[in-house]
Design a protein around this motif. Structure first.
Motif, short mmCIF file in Angstrom:
data_model
loop_
_atom_site.label_atom_id
_atom_site.label_comp_id
_atom_site.label_asym_id
_atom_site.label_seq_id
_atom_site.Cartn_x
_atom_site.Cartn_y
_atom_site.Cartn_z
N TYR A 151 0.75 -1.32 0.06
CA TYR A 151 -0.06 -0.05 -0.08
C TYR A 151 0.99 1.30 0.13
CZ TYR A 151 -3.60 3.09 2.34
OH TYR A 151 -4.35 4.11 2.49
N GLY A 154 3.11 1.68 -3.36
CA GLY A 154 2.45 2.38 -4.13
C GLY A 154 2.30 3.91 -4.14
N GLN A 155 2.41 4.43 -3.10
CA GLN A 155 2.62 5.73 -2.77
C GLN A 155 3.94 6.24 -3.06
OE1 GLN A 155 1.00 5.96 1.17
NE2 GLN A 155 -1.10 6.05 0.61
N LEU A 158 5.03 6.98 -6.60
CA LEU A 158 4.49 8.11 -7.28
C LEU A 158 5.69 9.13 -7.51
CD1 LEU A 158 1.10 8.45 -5.74
CD2 LEU A 158 1.41 7.77 -8.11
N GLU B 153 -4.29 0.70 -4.21
CA GLU B 153 -5.26 1.13 -3.06
C GLU B 153 -4.73 2.40 -2.38
OE1 GLU B 153 -5.75 -1.14 0.22
OE2 GLU B 153 -7.27 -0.11 1.17
N GLY B 154 -3.22 2.17 -2.01
CA GLY B 154 -2.71 3.17 -1.41
C GLY B 154 -2.41 4.65 -2.33
N GLN B 155 -2.36 4.30 -3.51
CA GLN B 155 -2.60 5.58 -4.43
C GLN B 155 -3.75 6.13 -4.57
OE1 GLN B 155 -0.99 3.65 -7.99
NE2 GLN B 155 1.24 3.95 -7.69
N ARG B 157 -5.92 6.05 -2.21
CA ARG B 157 -6.43 6.95 -0.88
C ARG B 157 -5.52 8.07 -0.70
NH1 ARG B 157 -8.83 3.29 2.66
NH2 ARG B 157 -8.64 4.69 4.30
#
Lengths: 167, 167
Positions: A151, A154-155, A158, B153-155, B157
């Motif tokens: 999770y 994925g952030q 970016l 999902e992490g993105q 959110r």
């Protein structure tokens, strides 16, 4: 290899792949890039790595695998929002070392568990509750934390463009 | 419940939890909010949901559980970058329905597998390769796709503030 052994080997292998991918992502960032926010006004990459390191360090007691290595991480990375911690910040170099150490020791500790021990209760559920909810076991924690790591990965992904995005 | 059954029940339960959490996230967005980018210049939430729906739809053949329900998703959500698809866009309402349908049918199909069948090869590995690499099994695919879903999902959110962020 019997079926139980193979099921657990598959899950632990999935854990390793997730950690290895995040380690590569971390290695792809310079110390300066670690200070970038993943989106405007959101956490810095540095903060997410610290958050994951602290969460994984907590797996030692949660999986009943021994003492934590770095309880000092909690105050900065679990109990305070990014940039609100008033103490001494862990340096990026320290964070990189802690990340490797915690995750290395964790997979070593995983190897000490027999397959049936993964079905035993995790450290935050009482024996009484576990009798009613047997899926609150160590394996559930492993997969939950793997999902949690992905999770935040994925952030992090970016930011920066040196690695292809996961499809 | 024997050990194998319990190990698989734990993994499938983790899958359900991930999907349920993403479904709640999706339900928390209006159709207009689905058009928001997760970070400047990055994918829209709409696109990530479509990407996950298409990926999960592909699990039917990949796990050898039958035919896909929505192969038409691939062109828009897997083969073209966000906003580069020249065909008819799936509407947000259609996407919500497809998301529910694919994931509902998937967990029904999971229930048809016996524990030992999760250790059989997945659909993209030959019998020959699988003999050498027995961890390329259905369970590995399940956990890998769970991790992939959590990653996006992490993105998602990062957009909107109506749900508390996962800690």
């Amino acid at each position: 290899m019997n079926a139980n052994t193979q099921l657990i080997a598959t899950a632990v292998q999935a854990w390793r792949l997730t950690i290895d991918r995040i380690s590569k992502t971390l290695a792809s960032f310079t110390d300066d890039e670690l200070q970038l926010e993943v989106a405007p006004g959101k956490n810095r990459v540095y903060c997410l790595v610290g958050h994951l390191a602290a969460t994984h360090d907590r797996l030692f007691p949660l999986l009943r695998l021994g003492e934590r290595l770095h309880p000092e991480l909690d105050s900065q990375f679990l109990e305070n929002p990014d940039r609100k911690f008033l103490g001494h910040d862990v340096t990026p170099a320290e964070l990189r070392t802690i990340w490797s150490e915690v995750n290395q020791k964790l997979v070593e500790a995983f190897a000490s568990l027999e397959p049936h021990e993964w079905l035993q209760r995790h450290g935050s559920v009482s024996e009484e509750d576990f009798a009613k909810e047997p899926l609150r076991n160590r394996l559930a924690v492993l997969i939950s934390r793997l999902s949690h790591a992905a999770y935040h990965e994925g952030q992090m992904r970016l930011v920066g463009g040196s690695l292809p995005s996961r499809s």
